[in-house]
Design a protein around this motif. Sequence first.
Motif, short mmCIF file in Angstrom:
data_model
loop_
_atom_site.label_atom_id
_atom_site.label_comp_id
_atom_site.label_asym_id
_atom_site.label_seq_id
_atom_site.Cartn_x
_atom_site.Cartn_y
_atom_site.Cartn_z
N THR A 117 83.41 -118.82 -10.65
CA THR A 117 83.53 -117.80 -11.70
C THR A 117 84.99 -117.62 -12.12
OG1 THR A 117 81.60 -116.63 -10.83
CG2 THR A 117 83.06 -115.38 -12.28
N ALA A 118 85.90 -117.78 -11.16
CA ALA A 118 87.33 -117.59 -11.45
C ALA A 118 87.93 -118.77 -12.21
CB ALA A 118 88.10 -117.38 -10.15
N GLY A 119 87.16 -119.84 -12.38
CA GLY A 119 87.67 -120.98 -13.12
C GLY A 119 87.84 -122.23 -12.30
N GLY A 120 87.38 -122.21 -11.04
CA GLY A 120 87.39 -123.42 -10.23
C GLY A 120 86.39 -124.42 -10.78
N ASP A 121 86.62 -125.69 -10.52
CA ASP A 121 85.79 -126.73 -11.09
C ASP A 121 84.76 -127.29 -10.11
OD1 ASP A 121 87.24 -127.43 -13.85
OD2 ASP A 121 88.76 -127.03 -12.33
N ASP A 122 85.02 -127.16 -8.81
CA ASP A 122 84.09 -127.68 -7.81
C ASP A 122 84.49 -127.07 -6.47
OD1 ASP A 122 82.03 -129.06 -6.66
OD2 ASP A 122 82.79 -131.06 -7.15
N TYR A 123 83.68 -127.33 -5.44
CA TYR A 123 84.01 -126.86 -4.11
C TYR A 123 83.39 -127.78 -3.08
CZ TYR A 123 79.20 -125.19 -4.05
OH TYR A 123 77.83 -125.13 -4.12
N VAL A 124 83.97 -127.79 -1.89
CA VAL A 124 83.33 -128.39 -0.72
C VAL A 124 83.35 -127.35 0.38
CG1 VAL A 124 83.90 -130.78 -1.28
CG2 VAL A 124 85.49 -129.43 0.09
N THR A 125 82.32 -127.36 1.20
CA THR A 125 82.21 -126.40 2.29
C THR A 125 82.66 -127.03 3.60
OG1 THR A 125 79.89 -127.00 2.64
CG2 THR A 125 80.34 -125.15 1.17
N LYS A 126 83.17 -126.21 4.46
CA LYS A 126 83.63 -126.66 5.77
C LYS A 126 82.46 -126.65 6.75
CE LYS A 126 87.57 -123.75 4.64
NZ LYS A 126 88.25 -122.49 5.01
N PRO A 127 82.35 -127.69 7.59
CA PRO A 127 83.15 -128.92 7.62
C PRO A 127 82.75 -129.86 6.50
CG PRO A 127 81.43 -129.06 9.25
CD PRO A 127 81.32 -127.68 8.64
N PHE A 128 83.67 -130.71 6.07
CA PHE A 128 83.38 -131.66 5.01
C PHE A 128 83.90 -133.03 5.40
CE2 PHE A 128 87.42 -129.58 4.14
CZ PHE A 128 88.28 -130.65 4.00
N SER A 129 83.38 -134.06 4.77
CA SER A 129 83.87 -135.42 5.04
C SER A 129 84.98 -135.75 4.05
CB SER A 129 82.74 -136.45 4.92
OG SER A 129 82.43 -136.68 3.56
N LEU A 130 85.94 -136.53 4.50
CA LEU A 130 87.03 -136.95 3.63
C LEU A 130 86.50 -137.76 2.45
CD1 LEU A 130 89.71 -137.97 6.28
CD2 LEU A 130 89.66 -135.88 4.90
N GLU A 131 85.52 -138.61 2.72
CA GLU A 131 84.98 -139.45 1.64
C GLU A 131 84.33 -138.60 0.56
OE1 GLU A 131 82.47 -142.52 3.09
OE2 GLU A 131 84.12 -143.65 4.00
N GLU A 132 83.61 -137.54 0.97
CA GLU A 132 83.00 -136.67 -0.04
C GLU A 132 84.07 -135.98 -0.87
OE1 GLU A 132 80.20 -132.66 -0.47
OE2 GLU A 132 80.92 -133.29 1.51
#
Length: 252
Positions: A117-132
Amino acid sequence: MNSRAATGAAPSQTRSLLRRADGSSIRVLVVDDEATLTDLLSMALHYEDWEVKTASNGQQALAISREFKPDVVVLDIMLPDIDGLQVLSRMRADGNEAPVLFLTAKDSLDDRIAGLTAGGDDYVTKPFSLEELVARLRGLLRRSRAAVADQNDPVLIVGDLVLDEDSYEVHRDGDPIQLTATEFELLRFLMRNPRRVLSKTQILDRVWSYDFGGSSSVVELYISYLRKKIDSGRTPMIHTVRGAGYMVKAAT
């Protein structure tokens, strides 16, 4: 952030690379207060041949952003001074429109919604893979048209002009453009060398091959064909450099 939040090996160097339209390395700003994590992310992004700067808090991120002018930002929402949402807001106020990928807590739906909503374009949640994470950054760069593909990638992007070498499709600002085989080869040569002046001799050698018996006037003719299809009614992308040749660059 726990340094175990990032998992997986660094991406392979055999994958296709992305670069800025001027041929220089993509610039990435990584913002997180966990040094081990930023080190891991920096390593993974260096495998992409990208230039990486890191910041451990919001104020440092803003200072680096103003000087470094990143093409994409990895931004943790939870920072020790000001949170990532405030960092994004101040970056936008500074005129930096680089796409932002937020790092969020595993089950924090509120964080994800707030970030987008603040203008971010995407997100990843923790834990996440480096490749993703790298794959998501590549997607953001393509959509923002901040990058062009290298010679191993079948999709060439310069500004809002996209050429797919596999499907032989060309689009400008989403509109399909029909080209003949020769027009396609000429445009491909130009787009593989964005912002570089190519002489008529270079174009003849590459597009028509050395055994072509015609004159350089054929280059002028096909450049005019491309201009009618690519630039008509739009900001020009194909430019003549008098006495030197032709080049393609993103419209400004």
